[in-house]
Design a protein around this motif. Structure first.
Motif, PDB file in Angstrom:
ATOM      1  N   SER A  29     -23.289 -22.809 -24.636  1.00 40.21           N
ATOM      2  CA  SER A  29     -22.643 -21.529 -24.963  1.00 40.21           C
ATOM      3  C   SER A  29     -23.087 -20.435 -24.007  1.00 40.21           C
ATOM      4  CB  SER A  29     -22.978 -21.109 -26.396  1.00 40.21           C
ATOM      5  OG  SER A  29     -22.427 -21.983 -27.332  1.00 40.21           O
ATOM      6  N   ALA A  30     -24.385 -20.364 -23.742  1.00 41.72           N
ATOM      7  CA  ALA A  30     -24.917 -19.354 -22.826  1.00 41.72           C
ATOM      8  C   ALA A  30     -24.369 -19.565 -21.414  1.00 41.72           C
ATOM      9  CB  ALA A  30     -26.438 -19.387 -22.829  1.00 41.72           C
ATOM     10  N   LYS A  33     -21.035 -18.224 -20.819  1.00 37.87           N
ATOM     11  CA  LYS A  33     -21.042 -16.759 -20.762  1.00 37.87           C
ATOM     12  C   LYS A  33     -21.753 -16.236 -19.506  1.00 37.87           C
ATOM     13  CE  LYS A  33     -21.229 -16.306 -25.840  1.00 37.87           C
ATOM     14  NZ  LYS A  33     -20.072 -17.099 -26.014  1.00 37.87           N
ATOM     15  N   LYS A  65     -28.599 -10.251 -24.385  1.00 37.44           N
ATOM     16  CA  LYS A  65     -27.397 -10.121 -25.216  1.00 37.44           C
ATOM     17  C   LYS A  65     -26.611 -11.425 -25.236  1.00 37.44           C
ATOM     18  CE  LYS A  65     -24.101  -8.029 -27.526  1.00 37.44           C
ATOM     19  NZ  LYS A  65     -23.982  -8.589 -28.857  1.00 37.44           N
ATOM     20  N   ILE A  66     -26.468 -12.053 -24.073  1.00 36.08           N
ATOM     21  CA  ILE A  66     -25.792 -13.349 -24.004  1.00 36.08           C
ATOM     22  C   ILE A  66     -26.552 -14.372 -24.834  1.00 36.08           C
ATOM     23  CG2 ILE A  66     -25.194 -15.288 -22.490  1.00 36.08           C
ATOM     24  CD1 ILE A  66     -24.619 -13.187 -20.293  1.00 36.08           C
ATOM     25  N   GLU A  68     -28.557 -13.821 -27.392  1.00 33.49           N
ATOM     26  CA  GLU A  68     -28.359 -13.485 -28.806  1.00 33.49           C
ATOM     27  C   GLU A  68     -26.985 -13.949 -29.292  1.00 33.49           C
ATOM     28  OE1 GLU A  68     -28.732  -9.580 -31.662  1.00 33.49           O
ATOM     29  OE2 GLU A  68     -27.987  -9.284 -29.626  1.00 33.49           O
ATOM     30  N   ASP A  69     -25.948 -13.689 -28.511  1.00 33.93           N
ATOM     31  CA  ASP A  69     -24.596 -14.099 -28.886  1.00 33.93           C
ATOM     32  C   ASP A  69     -24.490 -15.620 -29.002  1.00 33.93           C
ATOM     33  OD1 ASP A  69     -23.854 -11.431 -28.899  1.00 33.93           O
ATOM     34  OD2 ASP A  69     -22.798 -11.530 -26.965  1.00 33.93           O
ATOM     35  N   ALA A  70     -25.136 -16.336 -28.092  1.00 29.84           N
ATOM     36  CA  ALA A  70     -25.116 -17.806 -28.134  1.00 29.84           C
ATOM     37  C   ALA A  70     -25.820 -18.329 -29.388  1.00 29.84           C
ATOM     38  CB  ALA A  70     -25.749 -18.378 -26.869  1.00 29.84           C
ATOM     39  N   ILE A  72     -26.121 -16.713 -32.308  1.00 26.31           N
ATOM     40  CA  ILE A  72     -25.253 -16.396 -33.451  1.00 26.31           C
ATOM     41  C   ILE A  72     -24.066 -17.366 -33.495  1.00 26.31           C
ATOM     42  CG2 ILE A  72     -23.672 -14.653 -34.370  1.00 26.31           C
ATOM     43  CD1 ILE A  72     -25.731 -12.548 -33.299  1.00 26.31           C
ATOM     44  N   GLU A  73     -23.506 -17.652 -32.344  1.00 24.90           N
ATOM     45  CA  GLU A  73     -22.351 -18.547 -32.258  1.00 24.90           C
ATOM     46  C   GLU A  73     -22.677 -19.966 -32.742  1.00 24.90           C
ATOM     47  OE1 GLU A  73     -20.145 -20.396 -28.431  1.00 24.90           O
ATOM     48  OE2 GLU A  73     -20.179 -18.204 -28.517  1.00 24.90           O
ATOM     49  N   ASN A  74     -23.919 -20.362 -32.605  1.00 22.57           N
ATOM     50  CA  ASN A  74     -24.292 -21.753 -32.927  1.00 22.57           C
ATOM     51  C   ASN A  74     -25.054 -21.914 -34.219  1.00 22.57           C
ATOM     52  OD1 ASN A  74     -23.437 -23.598 -30.607  1.00 22.57           O
ATOM     53  ND2 ASN A  74     -24.187 -21.772 -29.601  1.00 22.57           N
TER      54      ASN A  74
END
Length: 75
Positions: A29-30, A33, A65-66, A68-70, A72-74
């Motif tokens: 995921s990271a 991004k 931030k990337i 963190e988003d990865a 949350i996404e997983n």
């Protein structure tokens, strides 16, 4: 040139056992991004960050931030 590194471990929330599948998905995921991470550890559940010495605060914040988003996404 030495590259500083730090790591974070992926473990199952309930059992506290290594969770290499979560780490693998998070890294993918990271990467999608634009953030390159590396897995490590004998169970493959450690996420390594290899940051350049010349990184700016803005680049650090964008990378975190990337990350963190990865996460949350997983979850």
């Amino acid at each position: 040139t030495t590259v500083p590194s730090t790591a974070s471990a992926g473990v199952d929330k309930e059992s506290k056992e290594p969770n290499p599948e979560f780490v693998k998905q998070l890294i993918q995921s990271a990467l999608q991004k634009g953030l390159l991470l590396e897995n490590a550890g004998s169970a493959g559940n450690v996420i390594r960050f290899l940051a350049p010495l010349c990184m700016t605060d803005e680049q650090m914040e964008a990378g975190l931030k990337i990350f963190e988003d990865a996460i949350i996404e997983n979850l």
